[in-house]
Design an enzyme around this catalytic site. Structure first.
Site, PDB file in Angstrom:
ATOM      1  N   HIS A  11       0.818  -1.222   0.000  1.00 36.88           N
ATOM      2  CA  HIS A  11       0.000   0.000   0.000  1.00 36.88           C
ATOM      3  C   HIS A  11       0.851   1.272   0.000  1.00 36.88           C
ATOM      4  O   HIS A  11       0.308   2.364  -0.125  1.00 36.88           O
ATOM      5  CB  HIS A  11      -0.940   0.032   1.208  1.00 36.88           C
ATOM      6  CG  HIS A  11      -1.982  -1.034   1.204  1.00 36.88           C
ATOM      7  ND1 HIS A  11      -2.882  -1.196   0.166  1.00 36.88           N
ATOM      8  CD2 HIS A  11      -2.270  -2.026   2.098  1.00 36.88           C
ATOM      9  CE1 HIS A  11      -3.681  -2.221   0.429  1.00 36.88           C
ATOM     10  NE2 HIS A  11      -3.331  -2.754   1.592  1.00 36.88           N
ATOM     11  N   ASP A  34      -2.317 -10.536  -2.511  1.00 35.72           N
ATOM     12  CA  ASP A  34      -2.930 -10.088  -1.250  1.00 35.72           C
ATOM     13  C   ASP A  34      -4.409  -9.777  -1.501  1.00 35.72           C
ATOM     14  O   ASP A  34      -4.803  -9.415  -2.616  1.00 35.72           O
ATOM     15  CB  ASP A  34      -2.196  -8.837  -0.749  1.00 35.72           C
ATOM     16  CG  ASP A  34      -2.660  -8.359   0.619  1.00 35.72           C
ATOM     17  OD1 ASP A  34      -1.997  -8.713   1.613  1.00 35.72           O
ATOM     18  OD2 ASP A  34      -3.676  -7.624   0.686  1.00 35.72           O
ATOM     19  N   HIS A  93      -6.056  -7.246  -0.608  1.00 35.42           N
ATOM     20  CA  HIS A  93      -6.266  -5.821  -0.910  1.00 35.42           C
ATOM     21  C   HIS A  93      -5.500  -5.402  -2.162  1.00 35.42           C
ATOM     22  O   HIS A  93      -4.439  -5.959  -2.466  1.00 35.42           O
ATOM     23  CB  HIS A  93      -5.786  -4.956   0.264  1.00 35.42           C
ATOM     24  CG  HIS A  93      -6.435  -5.286   1.575  1.00 35.42           C
ATOM     25  ND1 HIS A  93      -5.882  -6.179   2.476  1.00 35.42           N
ATOM     26  CD2 HIS A  93      -7.592  -4.845   2.131  1.00 35.42           C
ATOM     27  CE1 HIS A  93      -6.673  -6.267   3.544  1.00 35.42           C
ATOM     28  NE2 HIS A  93      -7.721  -5.474   3.357  1.00 35.42           N
ATOM     29  N   ASP A 109      -4.434 -12.934   3.363  1.00 34.75           N
ATOM     30  CA  ASP A 109      -5.680 -12.417   3.949  1.00 34.75           C
ATOM     31  C   ASP A 109      -6.883 -12.761   3.069  1.00 34.75           C
ATOM     32  O   ASP A 109      -8.015 -12.365   3.377  1.00 34.75           O
ATOM     33  CB  ASP A 109      -5.609 -10.910   4.251  1.00 34.75           C
ATOM     34  CG  ASP A 109      -4.832 -10.107   3.241  1.00 34.75           C
ATOM     35  OD1 ASP A 109      -4.471 -10.653   2.176  1.00 34.75           O
ATOM     36  OD2 ASP A 109      -4.592  -8.902   3.492  1.00 34.75           O
TER      37      ASP A 109
HETATM   38  N1  Q9C Z   1     -11.838  -2.477   9.350  1.00 32.52           N
HETATM   39  C1  Q9C Z   1      -2.420  -5.263   4.051  1.00 32.52           C
HETATM   40  O1  Q9C Z   1      -3.029  -6.320   3.959  1.00 32.52           O
HETATM   41  N2  Q9C Z   1      -7.743  -1.271   7.158  1.00 32.52           N
HETATM   42  N3  Q9C Z   1      -2.991  -4.150   4.527  1.00 32.52           N
HETATM   43  C2  Q9C Z   1      -8.510  -2.306   7.691  1.00 32.52           C
HETATM   44  C3  Q9C Z   1     -10.573  -2.937   8.835  1.00 32.52           C
HETATM   45  C4  Q9C Z   1      -6.608  -1.484   6.353  1.00 32.52           C
HETATM   46  C5  Q9C Z   1      -4.361  -4.156   4.964  1.00 32.52           C
HETATM   47  C6  Q9C Z   1      -9.658  -1.799   8.471  1.00 32.52           C
HETATM   48  C7  Q9C Z   1      -6.252  -2.836   5.860  1.00 32.52           C
HETATM   49  C8  Q9C Z   1      -4.875  -2.817   5.259  1.00 32.52           C
HETATM   50  C9  Q9C Z   1      -0.988  -5.183   3.680  1.00 32.52           C
HETATM   51 ZN    ZN Z   2      -4.094  -7.195   2.504  1.00 32.32          ZN
END
Ligand code: Q9C
Ligand code: ZN
Length: 345
Positions: free
Chosen positions: A160, A196, A198, A285
């Protein structure tokens, strides 16, 4: 395959993220890395190797110098302002506001360079992010030395983090730094394949106008999911990079059948691009029990992901990204690596 480890990474610890209306302990914790290391050891996948130090230059090859300077000094500036706890932004530079004048004040700077309220900076953050980048660079160097594959067991994650932006638990883009290092070591074309859950908005940002680094991401549709403002299917890159970005957004609830189809599409695009090295942004994830995600991949599917990547037949660097089911992250990551190595059935 070797597993690159770096104890400096554990210093990014103890932060709180703003989640569903309250501050909660960060999902992205040092325990994640410990679980992956334990599973890697238990599976006898190969030796552990300490990260080497390649300095700042390969980081500055993909990140903005003023941004890196901000990250390096953010905690100092925070304590100089009389603060303790953790540095977390409460204001962001949104549409219609100015992006051309960086504030002097630390609170303004956090919102100028950050894009979410989920990525606190604590005393050990810079050393950890720097250490993770060095682990990824060590992995790239192992490929240069003739290894067919390597695994950089890094945290905080990186995908990110853009050229001049942090967020989503990410500060330095480990995979992008490694991909650029592979380019600089003579690989004419490199692919970053991001599995991933995301969208890898930072990696896309960094290589958006580059025709020599292909960026492919399979992820939850940004209409539904973080990071919300990038990762749509109609984003293809620009200039020399037009056609070198491929986004495969998938709906909440996506399971193996649909995911496998998208992975096939991704792999066909890799073959068409013809890279001499692949960097995998390896998040797990996508697992059905992940606490912040909504795909439904089962444990056995991670082995298939690894096997599919192996079938590309290219030198491959795995760089850890997300995965927040702490008790399961190790076995899911190791399943991908075992699938790649063809170990077991
Ligand atoms: N309610 C990676 O997997 N916000 N980043 C989550 C959940 C951000 C994940 C909030 C998630 C970022 C590297
Ligand atoms: Zn992620």
């Amino acid at each position: 395959m070797r597993c690159i480890v770096n104890p400096a990474q554990d210093g990014h610890s103890g932060g709180l993220e703003f989640n569903e209306g309250r501050l909660v302990p960060c999902h992205e914790s040092p325990e994640r890395a410990a679980m992956v290391r334990d599973a890697f050891r238990a599976a006898n996948l190969g030796p552990e190797e300490p990260a080497r130090d390649f300095g700042l230059a390969p980081i500055l090859a993909v990140h903005d110098a003023a941004y890196v300077d901000f990250l390096r000094t953010a905690w100092e500036r925070w304590t100089a302002a009389g603060r303790g706890g953790q540095a977390l932004s409460f204001v962001f530079a949104a549409a219609g506001m100015r992006r051309d004048v960086p504030p002097d004040d630390i609170d303004g700077l956090l919102g100028f360079y950050g894009f979410d309220a989920g990525s606190p900076i604590v005393p050990g953050t810079w050393a950890a992010a720097y250490g993770a980048a060095q682990s990824a660079l060590t992995g790239a160097a192992l490929l240069g030395a003739g290894e067919r594959a390597a695994f950089a067991l890094v945290r905080p994650p990186g995908h990110h983090a853009g050229r001049a932006v942090f967020g989503g638990y990410c500060f330095l883009n480990n995979a992008a730094i490694a991909a650029q290092a592979l380019r600089d070591a003579g690989h004419a074309r490199v692919t970053v394949l991001d599995v991933d859950y995301h969208h890898g908005n930072g990696t896309q940002d960094i290589f958006w106008t580059r025709g020599d680094v292909q960026v492919i991401s399979l992820h939850a549709d940004p209409r539904q999911e973080f990071p919300y403002f990038l990762g749509h299917a109609d984003e293809h890159g620009a200039g020399d990079g037009l056609g070198a970005t491929l986004n495969l957004p998938l709906p909440w609830g996506t399971g193996w059948t649909v995911y496998a189809g998208a992975l096939d599409t991704a792999c066909a695009a890799v073959e068409a691009f013809g890279p001499s090295a692949v960097v995998v942004s390896l998040g797990v994830d996508t697992w059905e029990g992940d606490p912040i995600s909504r795909f439904t991949l089962r444990h056995e599917h991670f082995r298939h992901i690894g096997a599919r990547i192996q079938a590309l037949g290219r030198p491959t660097l795995f760089v850890l990204e997300g995965g927040y089911a702490v008790a399961e992250i190790g076995r899911n990551v190791v399943a991908v690596l075992q699938g790649f190595e063809g170990a077991g059935a």
